[in-house]
Design a protein around this motif. Structure first.
Motif, PDB file in Angstrom:
ATOM      1  N   ASP A 176       0.820  -1.218   0.000  1.00 38.87           N
ATOM      2  CA  ASP A 176       0.000   0.000   0.000  1.00 38.87           C
ATOM      3  C   ASP A 176       0.851   1.264   0.000  1.00 38.87           C
ATOM      4  OD1 ASP A 176       0.960   0.074   2.637  1.00 38.87           O
ATOM      5  OD2 ASP A 176      -0.821  -0.955   3.376  1.00 38.87           O
ATOM      6  N   ASP A 177       2.128   1.155  -0.432  1.00 40.70           N
ATOM      7  CA  ASP A 177       3.020   2.312  -0.377  1.00 40.70           C
ATOM      8  C   ASP A 177       2.593   3.437  -1.309  1.00 40.70           C
ATOM      9  OD1 ASP A 177       4.080  -0.185  -1.701  1.00 40.70           O
ATOM     10  OD2 ASP A 177       5.084   1.327  -2.905  1.00 40.70           O
ATOM     11  N   ALA A 178       1.867   3.108  -2.376  1.00 36.89           N
ATOM     12  CA  ALA A 178       1.420   4.162  -3.286  1.00 36.89           C
ATOM     13  C   ALA A 178       0.502   5.153  -2.578  1.00 36.89           C
ATOM     14  CB  ALA A 178       0.688   3.549  -4.478  1.00 36.89           C
ATOM     15  N   LEU A 179      -0.324   4.655  -1.654  1.00 37.03           N
ATOM     16  CA  LEU A 179      -1.216   5.549  -0.904  1.00 37.03           C
ATOM     17  C   LEU A 179      -0.419   6.523  -0.045  1.00 37.03           C
ATOM     18  CD1 LEU A 179      -3.878   2.920   0.263  1.00 37.03           C
ATOM     19  CD2 LEU A 179      -4.026   4.498  -1.677  1.00 37.03           C
ATOM     20  N   PHE A 180       0.635   6.027   0.611  1.00 39.65           N
ATOM     21  CA  PHE A 180       1.442   6.885   1.459  1.00 39.65           C
ATOM     22  C   PHE A 180       2.284   7.862   0.628  1.00 39.65           C
ATOM     23  CE2 PHE A 180       0.505   3.293   4.169  1.00 39.65           C
ATOM     24  CZ  PHE A 180       0.176   3.910   5.363  1.00 39.65           C
ATOM     25  N   ALA A 181       2.769   7.402  -0.535  1.00 37.36           N
ATOM     26  CA  ALA A 181       3.542   8.295  -1.408  1.00 37.36           C
ATOM     27  C   ALA A 181       2.668   9.445  -1.894  1.00 37.36           C
ATOM     28  CB  ALA A 181       4.110   7.518  -2.587  1.00 37.36           C
ATOM     29  N   SER A 237       6.122  -4.450   8.482  1.00 41.69           N
ATOM     30  CA  SER A 237       5.315  -3.770   7.462  1.00 41.69           C
ATOM     31  C   SER A 237       6.137  -2.896   6.525  1.00 41.69           C
ATOM     32  CB  SER A 237       4.252  -2.907   8.141  1.00 41.69           C
ATOM     33  OG  SER A 237       3.462  -3.687   9.003  1.00 41.69           O
ATOM     34  N   PHE A 238       7.424  -2.715   6.801  1.00 44.14           N
ATOM     35  CA  PHE A 238       8.218  -1.763   6.030  1.00 44.14           C
ATOM     36  C   PHE A 238       9.437  -2.446   5.412  1.00 44.14           C
ATOM     37  CE2 PHE A 238       6.055   0.499   9.408  1.00 44.14           C
ATOM     38  CZ  PHE A 238       5.414   1.513   8.708  1.00 44.14           C
ATOM     39  N   THR A 239       9.615  -2.236   4.139  1.00 45.21           N
ATOM     40  CA  THR A 239      10.756  -2.792   3.407  1.00 45.21           C
ATOM     41  C   THR A 239      11.351  -1.714   2.515  1.00 45.21           C
ATOM     42  OG1 THR A 239       9.713  -4.977   3.349  1.00 45.21           O
ATOM     43  CG2 THR A 239      11.517  -4.589   1.799  1.00 45.21           C
ATOM     44  N   TYR A 240      12.661  -1.567   2.580  1.00 48.04           N
ATOM     45  CA  TYR A 240      13.340  -0.594   1.716  1.00 48.04           C
ATOM     46  C   TYR A 240      14.205  -1.349   0.721  1.00 48.04           C
ATOM     47  CZ  TYR A 240      15.453   3.744   0.198  1.00 48.04           C
ATOM     48  OH  TYR A 240      15.839   4.822  -0.554  1.00 48.04           O
ATOM     49  N   THR A 241      14.053  -1.025  -0.557  1.00 48.21           N
ATOM     50  CA  THR A 241      14.828  -1.699  -1.596  1.00 48.21           C
ATOM     51  C   THR A 241      15.547  -0.679  -2.470  1.00 48.21           C
ATOM     52  OG1 THR A 241      12.991  -1.742  -3.179  1.00 48.21           O
ATOM     53  CG2 THR A 241      13.192  -3.612  -1.681  1.00 48.21           C
ATOM     54  N   ASN A 242      16.665  -1.105  -3.005  1.00 47.63           N
ATOM     55  CA  ASN A 242      17.416  -0.308  -3.971  1.00 47.63           C
ATOM     56  C   ASN A 242      17.756  -1.203  -5.157  1.00 47.63           C
ATOM     57  OD1 ASN A 242      20.434   0.638  -4.905  1.00 47.63           O
ATOM     58  ND2 ASN A 242      19.093   2.351  -4.449  1.00 47.63           N
ATOM     59  N   ASP A 243      17.253  -0.834  -6.326  1.00 46.98           N
ATOM     60  CA  ASP A 243      17.470  -1.617  -7.545  1.00 46.98           C
ATOM     61  C   ASP A 243      18.586  -1.001  -8.375  1.00 46.98           C
ATOM     62  OD1 ASP A 243      15.344  -3.079  -6.689  1.00 46.98           O
ATOM     63  OD2 ASP A 243      13.934  -2.371  -8.193  1.00 46.98           O
ATOM     64  N   LEU A 244      19.533  -1.821  -8.763  1.00 51.54           N
ATOM     65  CA  LEU A 244      20.626  -1.401  -9.638  1.00 51.54           C
ATOM     66  C   LEU A 244      20.568  -2.271 -10.878  1.00 51.54           C
ATOM     67  CD1 LEU A 244      23.207   0.287 -10.101  1.00 51.54           C
ATOM     68  CD2 LEU A 244      24.475  -1.539  -8.945  1.00 51.54           C
ATOM     69  N   THR A 275       8.591   0.221   0.488  1.00 50.68           N
ATOM     70  CA  THR A 275       7.359  -0.549   0.356  1.00 50.68           C
ATOM     71  C   THR A 275       6.722  -0.761   1.724  1.00 50.68           C
ATOM     72  OG1 THR A 275       8.325  -1.707  -1.523  1.00 50.68           O
ATOM     73  CG2 THR A 275       6.365  -2.676  -0.540  1.00 50.68           C
ATOM     74  N   THR A 276       5.409  -0.587   1.799  1.00 54.93           N
ATOM     75  CA  THR A 276       4.692  -0.746   3.061  1.00 54.93           C
ATOM     76  C   THR A 276       3.539  -1.732   2.906  1.00 54.93           C
ATOM     77  OG1 THR A 276       3.179   1.084   2.597  1.00 54.93           O
ATOM     78  CG2 THR A 276       5.233   1.634   3.705  1.00 54.93           C
ATOM     79  N   HIS A 277       3.259  -2.423   4.015  1.00 51.78           N
ATOM     80  CA  HIS A 277       2.117  -3.343   4.096  1.00 51.78           C
ATOM     81  C   HIS A 277       1.308  -3.023   5.355  1.00 51.78           C
ATOM     82  CE1 HIS A 277       4.800  -5.594   1.361  1.00 51.78           C
ATOM     83  NE2 HIS A 277       3.688  -6.127   0.881  1.00 51.78           N
ATOM     84  N   VAL A 278       1.099  -1.763   5.586  1.00 51.81           N
ATOM     85  CA  VAL A 278       0.464  -1.321   6.828  1.00 51.81           C
ATOM     86  C   VAL A 278      -0.992  -1.763   6.900  1.00 51.81           C
ATOM     87  CG1 VAL A 278      -0.190   0.701   8.186  1.00 51.81           C
ATOM     88  CG2 VAL A 278       2.040   0.622   7.066  1.00 51.81           C
ATOM     89  N   ILE A 279      -1.704  -1.723   5.783  1.00 50.52           N
ATOM     90  CA  ILE A 279      -3.124  -2.083   5.802  1.00 50.52           C
ATOM     91  C   ILE A 279      -3.303  -3.547   6.193  1.00 50.52           C
ATOM     92  CG2 ILE A 279      -5.167  -2.387   4.349  1.00 50.52           C
ATOM     93  CD1 ILE A 279      -4.337   0.084   2.813  1.00 50.52           C
TER      94      ILE A 279
END
Length: 234
Positions: free
Chosen positions: A108-113, A184-191, A172-176
């Motif tokens: 649900d990270d799009a809602l928070f963004a 509920s919180f994951t941080y990623t970095n794509d290379l 990325t969040t999964h709070v709902i």
């Protein structure tokens, strides 16, 4: 007879002069034409680099091993110039609508963004009112935190910008589904290495690379991923 020979010599001299002038003019025209083509090519190349996904909207879908799927709508809001060669640009973009499907379900990270975007825009609007200044668009107060949440940078490696390095951040969040706790919180970095077909206008791209990931309740891990996308210039 002597007079006729004299006129014949003058006539031949004029013909020779005209022929020489024609040859010289033709050579000069070809040189000028060649220079014009070079200049035109330079301009095309510079335009090609500058027009790589300007203010573009696009859609991408990706798969990260072993069980993560990503879907997003992205935009490149602006470009940053660097003085390596004329027309070379580093492109900065955002993925305000990002959906991740994994073990926890849909994110649900799009809602928070989106909420953060409006919140920071509101704060900036109040600050502009207090300082009696005007803003032509989202400022650093909005874009800086948003970049760490869902930003991306594209660095061209070749003239024409059809091959380059793409770096993306996802918070990325999964709070709902999970509530407010560490899991509920994951941080990623794509290379990734990005190949873009027809990068100066609407086209598509392919990414392949590595994802560095840290869930707040789990150990650091990395995944390999591929991503397909389409975009259109605005």
């Amino acid at each position: 007879m002597i007079l006729l020979c004299k006129h014949s010599q003058q006539f031949l001299q004029r013909v020779i002069c005209i022929a020489v002038l024609c040859i010289c003019s033709n050579v000069m025209a070809q040189e000028k034409k060649g220079l014009s083509e070079e200049e035109q090519l330079d301009r095309m190349l510079e335009h090609h680099n500058e027009e790589y996904m300007p203010r573009a909207l696009g859609f991408s879908a990706g798969y990260a091993t072993p069980n993560v799927f990503d879907f997003s709508i992205f935009t490149f809001l602006d470009v940053l110039s660097i003085n390596i060669t004329d027309g070379y640009r580093i492109h900065v973009g955002y993925e305000p609508l990002h959906l991740r499907v994994d073990d926890f379900g849909a994110s649900d990270d799009a809602l928070f963004a989106a909420g953060g975007w409006f919140l920071f825009n509101g704060i900036e609007a109040i600050a502009n009112k207090i300082t009696s200044s005007e803003s032509g668009g989202p400022g650093i107060l909005v874009l800086a935190p948003l970049f760490f949440w869902c930003g991306m940078v594209y660095i061209p490696l070749v003239p024409g910008s059809w091959l380059g390095i793409n770096v993306q951040n996802h918070f990325t969040t999964h709070v709902i589904q999970e509530g407010f706790h560490a899991r509920s919180f994951t941080y990623t970095n794509d290379l990734s290495l990005r190949f873009s077909a027809r990068p100066s206008r609407s086209g598509h791209f392919l990414d392949a690379g590595i994802r560095f990931e840290k869930n707040f309740a789990k150990n650091f891990k990395y995944r390999f991923f591929v991503q397909l996308g389409v975009f259109g210039t605005g």
